[in-house]
Design a protein around this motif. Structure first.
Motif, mmCIF file in Angstrom:
data_model
loop_
_atom_site.group_PDB
_atom_site.id
_atom_site.type_symbol
_atom_site.label_atom_id
_atom_site.label_comp_id
_atom_site.label_asym_id
_atom_site.label_seq_id
_atom_site.Cartn_x
_atom_site.Cartn_y
_atom_site.Cartn_z
ATOM 1 N N LEU A 180 0.882 -1.209 0.113
ATOM 2 C CA LEU A 180 -0.007 0.161 -0.008
ATOM 3 C C LEU A 180 0.991 1.324 -0.017
ATOM 4 C CD1 LEU A 180 -2.620 -1.166 2.642
ATOM 5 C CD2 LEU A 180 -3.088 -0.761 -0.090
ATOM 6 N N SER A 181 1.930 1.107 0.822
ATOM 7 C CA SER A 181 2.770 2.419 0.692
ATOM 8 C C SER A 181 3.543 2.522 -0.380
ATOM 9 C CB SER A 181 3.885 2.117 1.971
ATOM 10 O OG SER A 181 3.237 1.916 3.193
ATOM 11 N N GLU A 182 4.220 1.680 -1.110
ATOM 12 C CA GLU A 182 4.642 1.500 -2.532
ATOM 13 C C GLU A 182 3.704 2.100 -3.401
ATOM 14 O OE1 GLU A 182 6.773 -1.147 -5.692
ATOM 15 O OE2 GLU A 182 5.621 -1.911 -4.126
ATOM 16 N N GLY A 183 2.684 1.603 -3.498
ATOM 17 C CA GLY A 183 1.722 2.139 -4.423
ATOM 18 C C GLY A 183 1.093 3.827 -4.120
ATOM 19 N N ALA A 184 1.085 4.100 -2.954
ATOM 20 C CA ALA A 184 0.552 5.400 -2.579
ATOM 21 C C ALA A 184 1.819 6.343 -2.832
ATOM 22 C CB ALA A 184 0.287 5.541 -1.164
ATOM 23 N N PHE A 185 3.098 6.089 -2.512
ATOM 24 C CA PHE A 185 4.380 6.867 -2.790
ATOM 25 C C PHE A 185 4.389 7.229 -4.506
ATOM 26 C CE2 PHE A 185 8.412 8.011 -3.293
ATOM 27 C CZ PHE A 185 8.708 9.129 -2.206
ATOM 28 N N ASN A 186 4.409 6.114 -5.129
ATOM 29 C CA ASN A 186 4.565 6.118 -6.559
ATOM 30 C C ASN A 186 3.556 6.965 -7.215
ATOM 31 O OD1 ASN A 186 6.902 4.944 -6.399
ATOM 32 N ND2 ASN A 186 6.330 2.835 -6.710
ATOM 33 N N HIS A 187 2.418 6.837 -6.625
ATOM 34 C CA HIS A 187 1.087 7.516 -7.117
ATOM 35 C C HIS A 187 1.275 9.133 -7.020
ATOM 36 C CE1 HIS A 187 -2.959 8.207 -8.685
ATOM 37 N NE2 HIS A 187 -3.097 8.945 -7.546
ATOM 38 N N LEU A 188 1.862 9.673 -5.759
ATOM 39 C CA LEU A 188 2.078 10.770 -5.448
ATOM 40 C C LEU A 188 3.290 11.579 -5.726
ATOM 41 C CD1 LEU A 188 0.153 10.771 -2.040
ATOM 42 C CD2 LEU A 188 -0.951 11.772 -4.084
ATOM 43 N N ALA A 189 4.523 10.734 -5.985
ATOM 44 C CA ALA A 189 5.776 11.410 -5.803
ATOM 45 C C ALA A 189 6.262 11.903 -7.139
ATOM 46 C CB ALA A 189 6.853 10.227 -5.625
ATOM 47 N N PRO A 190 6.770 13.069 -7.299
ATOM 48 C CA PRO A 190 7.198 13.668 -8.417
ATOM 49 C C PRO A 190 8.321 12.657 -9.254
ATOM 50 C CG PRO A 190 8.415 14.491 -6.780
ATOM 51 C CD PRO A 190 7.349 13.508 -5.944
ATOM 52 N N ALA A 191 8.442 13.065 -10.531
ATOM 53 C CA ALA A 191 9.560 12.370 -11.134
ATOM 54 C C ALA A 191 10.887 12.571 -10.488
ATOM 55 C CB ALA A 191 10.051 12.901 -12.703
ATOM 56 N N GLY A 192 11.714 11.291 -10.698
ATOM 57 C CA GLY A 192 13.037 11.409 -9.930
ATOM 58 C C GLY A 192 12.859 10.448 -8.652
ATOM 59 N N ALA B 139 3.281 14.198 4.066
ATOM 60 C CA ALA B 139 4.444 14.918 4.740
ATOM 61 C C ALA B 139 5.587 14.853 4.336
ATOM 62 C CB ALA B 139 4.154 14.760 6.337
ATOM 63 N N PHE B 140 5.992 13.581 4.062
ATOM 64 C CA PHE B 140 7.400 13.298 3.320
ATOM 65 C C PHE B 140 7.702 14.301 2.003
ATOM 66 C CE2 PHE B 140 10.267 11.401 0.354
ATOM 67 C CZ PHE B 140 11.392 11.266 1.172
ATOM 68 N N LEU B 141 6.692 14.192 1.337
ATOM 69 C CA LEU B 141 6.919 14.958 -0.022
ATOM 70 C C LEU B 141 6.720 16.609 0.139
ATOM 71 C CD1 LEU B 141 4.731 12.585 -2.342
ATOM 72 C CD2 LEU B 141 7.120 12.675 -2.248
ATOM 73 N N ALA B 142 6.100 16.865 1.228
ATOM 74 C CA ALA B 142 6.371 18.328 1.632
ATOM 75 C C ALA B 142 7.596 18.912 2.066
ATOM 76 C CB ALA B 142 4.959 18.625 2.637
ATOM 77 N N LEU B 143 8.448 17.942 2.639
ATOM 78 C CA LEU B 143 9.715 18.173 3.012
ATOM 79 C C LEU B 143 10.490 18.825 2.034
ATOM 80 C CD1 LEU B 143 10.621 15.099 5.044
ATOM 81 C CD2 LEU B 143 10.029 17.377 5.936
ATOM 82 N N PRO B 144 11.382 19.830 2.292
ATOM 83 C CA PRO B 144 12.456 20.761 1.668
ATOM 84 C C PRO B 144 13.655 19.735 1.476
ATOM 85 C CG PRO B 144 12.523 21.498 3.812
ATOM 86 C CD PRO B 144 11.574 20.342 3.810
ATOM 87 N N LEU B 145 13.421 18.809 0.724
ATOM 88 C CA LEU B 145 14.511 17.585 0.470
ATOM 89 C C LEU B 145 15.831 17.942 -0.137
ATOM 90 C CD1 LEU B 145 12.119 14.694 -0.859
ATOM 91 C CD2 LEU B 145 13.261 14.823 1.431
#
Length: 159
Positions: free
Chosen positions: A16-28, A131-137
């Motif tokens: 579930l985590s893999e699917g959600a992350f890949n659905h929301l994450a930007p390229a790269g 929350a992870f994707l909102a971090l200033p990575l």
């Protein structure tokens, strides 16, 4: 950046985590999931939930961390160690964090109660990934201690 969501069986929470992350994450950015002792199958309710959310599960399967195509940059364990589950310890020079989740596949009850457990787990996963994707990575990648603190903080978030 490659994120590994790690559990014991790699059939439900990590998938579930893999699917959600890949659905929301930007390229790269890419997520993978694996288990220390994979079940060899994906939980049908996890697959159905991803499909209801419009997320493809093509190519997903329960796999061992020994079969990863890349070395992850961050490993996120998703088992609920507080509930007595032993989380696998990924062996490698990566950032590690724990985002414990109760296993909805262990919930007993009516179909509605079980589905509600899956939806609760999904909501927590989404909140944490957002929350992870909102971090200033870009900024945090140069400050490993601060990135570690942020990752650990995210693991305490509820939906």
């Amino acid at each position: 950046m490659n994120i590994l969501f790690l559990c014991t069986g790699n059939s439900c929470r990590s998938v579930l985590s893999e699917g959600a992350f890949n659905h929301l994450a930007p390229a790269g950015m890419r997520a993978l999931s694996a288990g220390s002792h994979p079940t060899g199958w994906l939980h049908p309710r996890a697959v159905a939930l991803l499909q209801r959310k419009g997320i493809s599960t093509e190519g997903y399967f329960s796999k061992s961390w020994d079969a990863l195509p890349v070395t992850p940059d961050i490993v996120v364990t998703v088992c609920a160690s507080a509930a007595g589950e032993t989380c696998p310890a990924y062996l490698g020079p990566v950032l590690r964090t724990h985002w414990g989740l109760d296993d909805p596949s262990h919930v007993a009850g009516t179909d509605e109660e079980i589905e509600a457990a899956f939806e609760r787990t999904w909501a927590i996963i989404l909140a944490r990934i957002q929350a992870f994707l909102a971090l200033p990575l870009d900024e945090l990648n140069t400050d490993r201690a601060r990135l570690q603190a942020e990752l650990d903080r995210i693991g305490t978030l509820q939906a």
